[in-house]
Design a protein around this motif. Structure first.
Motif, PDB file in Angstrom:
ATOM      1  N   LEU A   1      -8.078  30.251  74.988  1.00  0.00           N
ATOM      2  CA  LEU A   1      -7.331  31.275  74.433  1.00  0.00           C
ATOM      3  C   LEU A   1      -6.290  30.859  73.345  1.00  0.00           C
ATOM      4  CD1 LEU A   1      -6.322  32.293  78.090  1.00  0.00           C
ATOM      5  CD2 LEU A   1      -7.783  33.494  76.670  1.00  0.00           C
TER       6      LEU A   1
ATOM      7  N   VAL B   1      -6.235  36.954  80.630  1.00  0.00           N
ATOM      8  CA  VAL B   1      -7.445  36.802  81.525  1.00  0.00           C
ATOM      9  C   VAL B   1      -7.188  35.492  81.961  1.00  0.00           C
ATOM     10  CG1 VAL B   1      -9.222  35.475  79.895  1.00  0.00           C
ATOM     11  CG2 VAL B   1      -8.090  37.191  78.675  1.00  0.00           C
ATOM     12  N   GLY B   2      -5.845  34.546  81.408  1.00  0.00           N
ATOM     13  CA  GLY B   2      -5.420  32.950  82.242  1.00  0.00           C
ATOM     14  C   GLY B   2      -4.913  33.705  83.622  1.00  0.00           C
TER      15      GLY B   2
ATOM     16  N   ALA C   1      -3.335  40.076  76.050  1.00  0.00           N
ATOM     17  CA  ALA C   1      -3.964  39.829  76.660  1.00  0.00           C
ATOM     18  C   ALA C   1      -4.541  38.251  77.064  1.00  0.00           C
ATOM     19  CB  ALA C   1      -5.303  40.016  75.675  1.00  0.00           C
ATOM     20  N   PRO C   2      -3.819  37.392  76.125  1.00  0.00           N
ATOM     21  CA  PRO C   2      -4.155  35.962  77.134  1.00  0.00           C
ATOM     22  C   PRO C   2      -3.911  35.359  78.371  1.00  0.00           C
ATOM     23  CG  PRO C   2      -3.056  35.627  74.534  1.00  0.00           C
ATOM     24  CD  PRO C   2      -2.810  37.434  75.162  1.00  0.00           C
TER      25      PRO C   2
ATOM     26  N   LEU D   1      -6.149  36.447  85.049  1.00  0.00           N
ATOM     27  CA  LEU D   1      -7.584  36.225  85.918  1.00  0.00           C
ATOM     28  C   LEU D   1      -8.355  35.273  86.262  1.00  0.00           C
ATOM     29  CD1 LEU D   1      -8.212  40.215  84.435  1.00  0.00           C
ATOM     30  CD2 LEU D   1      -7.861  40.219  87.135  1.00  0.00           C
ATOM     31  N   VAL D   2      -8.833  35.043  85.278  1.00  0.00           N
ATOM     32  CA  VAL D   2      -9.588  33.474  85.297  1.00  0.00           C
ATOM     33  C   VAL D   2      -8.531  32.159  86.437  1.00  0.00           C
ATOM     34  CG1 VAL D   2     -10.582  31.518  84.430  1.00  0.00           C
ATOM     35  CG2 VAL D   2     -10.411  33.716  83.440  1.00  0.00           C
TER      36      VAL D   2
ATOM     37  N   LEU E   1      -8.685  25.862  79.438  1.00  0.00           N
ATOM     38  CA  LEU E   1      -8.802  27.536  79.312  1.00  0.00           C
ATOM     39  C   LEU E   1      -7.821  27.846  78.107  1.00  0.00           C
ATOM     40  CD1 LEU E   1      -8.992  30.633  80.310  1.00  0.00           C
ATOM     41  CD2 LEU E   1      -7.178  30.178  82.608  1.00  0.00           C
TER      42      LEU E   1
END
Length: 340
Positions: free
Chosen positions: A68, A202-203, A198-199, A205-206, A64
């Motif tokens: 990213l 995303v990290g 942003a990264p 949330l995932v 992940l």
């Protein structure tokens, strides 16, 4: 035929005259707070880049985080190469309005400075390339080994701390007079925040964890920004100090093949300085240029038009060896790549 803004020659009076109030973030001189912020954005990501090797060796890096890093790296890289450089600086193609806005935002997310300032600096660089007035020539201090080492440092990083900045109104009036581009340029802090946030968002949330957000920030934000910065700055320093020069140019720009992939095709720098408005920089066999490929895809989709693809006759006229000097196969393959 209209004259490209980067080819317009400034008179001595215009170069010396104080500019009117700036329409872009930062003005014509870097204030102390700006220099401190610049130092922060250079040093912190660079320390993360240095730490990345032992961390990856000891604990590894997740798929992940690696995804990213690569995704945001090439988003920002192509924002700079396709957007800031080939489109906004040199007019290598025209873009539909939404694409133009998207390229300006993507380039801003590379965290290399506001759009108008970046373009103005680069147009001035081409006007005075490797001569007096060039903002970042590695030959600034001379040609001896100590002078060149000092010049490489200046071209790579040092020039950004010079308080005297390029006259943006002289070198980028087209962007200053465009309300949307002026607005995006002034919103540089916003797009920097988006780029860095942003990264980890995303990290987090995932993985649904703070640890996932933290590692994504380290790899997808800090390491990515540092790597992209130093690759871009290497075009200013390394590509003007070494590399092959198959084309005639009035400076010392060279092709550095091992930077081609990471620079998205920018390190085929000799052809770029020989023919600055060309949409493709890697024109010979095996010269990978992902920026040119992206422009081709956008052209086919109807998003960009009036693309200035290199022509064999123009390449022949600029080759050091001249036409018919054992390079015909390379020329055919380069032309075939543009029509594929």
């Amino acid at each position: 035929m209209t004259t490209s803004p980067d080819l317009a020659r400034a008179t001595p009076a215009e170069e010396a005259a104080p500019p009117p109030p700036s329409a872009t973030l930062g003005g014509e001189e870097r204030r102390t707070v700006e220099q401190l912020a610049l130092l922060l954005f250079i040093v912190v990501p660079f320390l993360a880049l240095l730490a990345a090797v032992p961390l990856a060796w000891g604990w590894g890096v997740s798929w992940l985080d690696l995804t990213l890093l690569v995704l945001f790296y090439f988003l920002g890289c192509h924002g700079i190469t396709v957007g800031f450089h080939r489109h906004f600086t040199h007019g290598a193609f025209k873009a539909r309005r939404p694409v133009r806005v998207a390229l300006a935002i993507a380039g801003s997310m590379a965290v290399e400075g506001p759009l108008v300032r970046w373009v103005a600096d680069h147009r001035k660089h081409h006007r005075h390339s490797d001569a007096e007035g060039d903002p970042h020539s590695p030959w600034r201090y001379g040609e001896s080994v100590p002078a060149l080492l000092k010049g490489l440092w200046w071209a790579h990083v040092g020039w950004m701390f010079d308080t005297e900045q390029t006259n943006q109104h002289r070198y980028a009036p087209d962007l200053i007079n465009d309300p949307a581009m002026r607005r995006i340029s002034r919103q540089f802090v916003l797009w920097t925040t988006v780029s860095l946030a942003a990264p980890p968002l995303v990290g987090g949330l995932v993985t649904w964890s703070w640890q996932g957000a933290l590692t994504a920030f380290f790899w997808g934000s800090l390491v990515r920004v540092a790597l992209l910065h130093h690759v871009t700055w290497s075009i200013n320093s390394i590509c003007h100090a070494t590399g092959k020069r198959p084309f005639r140019s009035r400076d010392r720009s060279g092709n550095v093949w091992w930077l081609a992939v990471l620079s998205c095709g920018e390190s085929w720098h000799n052809l770029h300085h020989a023919d600055p408005t060309s949409a493709r920089h890697g024109v010979d066999r095996w010269q990978l240029d992902s920026s040119a490929r992206l422009i081709r895809w956008m052209e086919r989709a109807g998003w960009v038009y009036d693309v200035r693809w290199p022509k064999a006759s123009r390449l022949d006229a600029r080759r050091v060896a001249g036409p018919g000097a054992g390079r015909e196969e390379d020329r055919r393959e380069g032309a075939a790549a543009e029509t594929a």
